[in-house]
Design an enzyme around this catalytic site. Sequence first.
Site, short mmCIF file in Angstrom:
data_model
loop_
_atom_site.label_atom_id
_atom_site.label_comp_id
_atom_site.label_asym_id
_atom_site.label_seq_id
_atom_site.Cartn_x
_atom_site.Cartn_y
_atom_site.Cartn_z
N TYR A 89 5.91 50.08 110.98
CA TYR A 89 6.33 50.06 112.38
C TYR A 89 5.81 51.31 113.09
O TYR A 89 5.02 52.06 112.53
CB TYR A 89 7.84 49.86 112.47
CG TYR A 89 8.25 48.51 111.90
CD1 TYR A 89 7.88 47.33 112.56
CD2 TYR A 89 8.94 48.40 110.70
CE1 TYR A 89 8.20 46.08 112.02
CE2 TYR A 89 9.26 47.15 110.16
CZ TYR A 89 8.89 46.00 110.83
OH TYR A 89 9.18 44.77 110.30
N ARG B 3 19.26 43.18 99.03
CA ARG B 3 19.62 41.79 98.80
C ARG B 3 20.99 41.67 98.13
O ARG B 3 21.75 40.74 98.42
CB ARG B 3 18.54 41.10 97.97
CG ARG B 3 17.33 40.70 98.79
CD ARG B 3 16.13 40.35 97.93
NE ARG B 3 15.37 41.54 97.57
CZ ARG B 3 14.19 41.51 96.96
NH1 ARG B 3 13.64 40.36 96.63
NH2 ARG B 3 13.55 42.63 96.68
#
Length: 374
Positions: A182, A325
């Site tokens: 990013y 996760r």
Amino acid sequence: MHDRSTLFAPARFGALPLANRIVMPPLTRSRALPDGRPGPSARRYYTQRASAGLIVSEGTAIMPEAVGNPDIPGLWTPEQVTAWKQVTDAVHEAGGTMVAQLWHTGRASHPSLQPGGKLPVAPSAIAISGTTFARDGRVPHVTPRALETEEIGGIVDRYGRAAENARAAGFDGVELHAANGYLIDQFLQDSANRRTDGYGGAVENRARLLREVLDTLTAAVGADRVGVRISPSSTFQDMADSAPVALFTHVLDALSPRGLAYLHLVEPGIVGDDSTAARRPADGIDSAWVRGRYPGRLIAAGGYGREQALRAVESGTVDAVAFGRAFIANPDLPDRLARDARLTEADRATFYGGDDHGYTDYPTLAEQPPAARG
């Protein structure tokens, strides 16, 4: 049961009190409202996970032009601040500590997500290969517009305003997203940065935006409430550098004297939300390498299981471990790790977007039938 004086022990990261060393990292879930307010179930989702030593919010855009995925939240309007305050109040009431991850996606965006349908901005006009999420599904990446030198200061200022908004919204601090391809990472790595002004070329110049944003965040909320996330080894979104060891040695040298709350490192082998066996020169930049060069608090993320996390904290290689996760599918993850209980597997199909299924309906250990507890 393993000695609870390690992974399960409380800690203090700058001004941030942690009940344990188990961190919920930033996890994009794409369930925000069209105006950038966190969705109606965000309060429940985060509060369910408030037993984490530290919650880092999903990536939260600092300005409309920073948005790079559909349905992500922001921190640039009073309405967004008010909505986030409901989330942080509930997390605090449940005993948690929470920081906002401040996000500008740079070239990893699409005109359908930009104000007025404009091109996304980047250090240089170099497109990412492959496809990205747009307003109506996956489409090829576009070639971004290179930022003019005089525009960059305005983006730095918007980081500072977003940090002030984060504190007004009740967050305990902020994490600067400088990872995963990013905007900040795009400036750092020379595969994406071909500038010839004071923000390109030499390592010191490519790291200038990172330093300036950290100066602004520190002025806004205090260094001891600022964390930074980096991913030296990730190839996600075409990230690469011709001399990664020199680059990230400079980055750590710049971070070390600042008295930050923490550094959050994505370990080698993690690319986006996937694991990979691919190798590159930067794969040597792992938590052990960073520990030898960075004196502050270190959080590591990426592929950790229970025993590996216990060893990493007990050995002093890291101060805390982030589980992505596993936190999606196990809202009571610290309790499960303490008990060495079976972990529920996350349903990848429900990671991004959708309703509360795969978001707030994962059961705690106590809510599961005995046969499923392991």
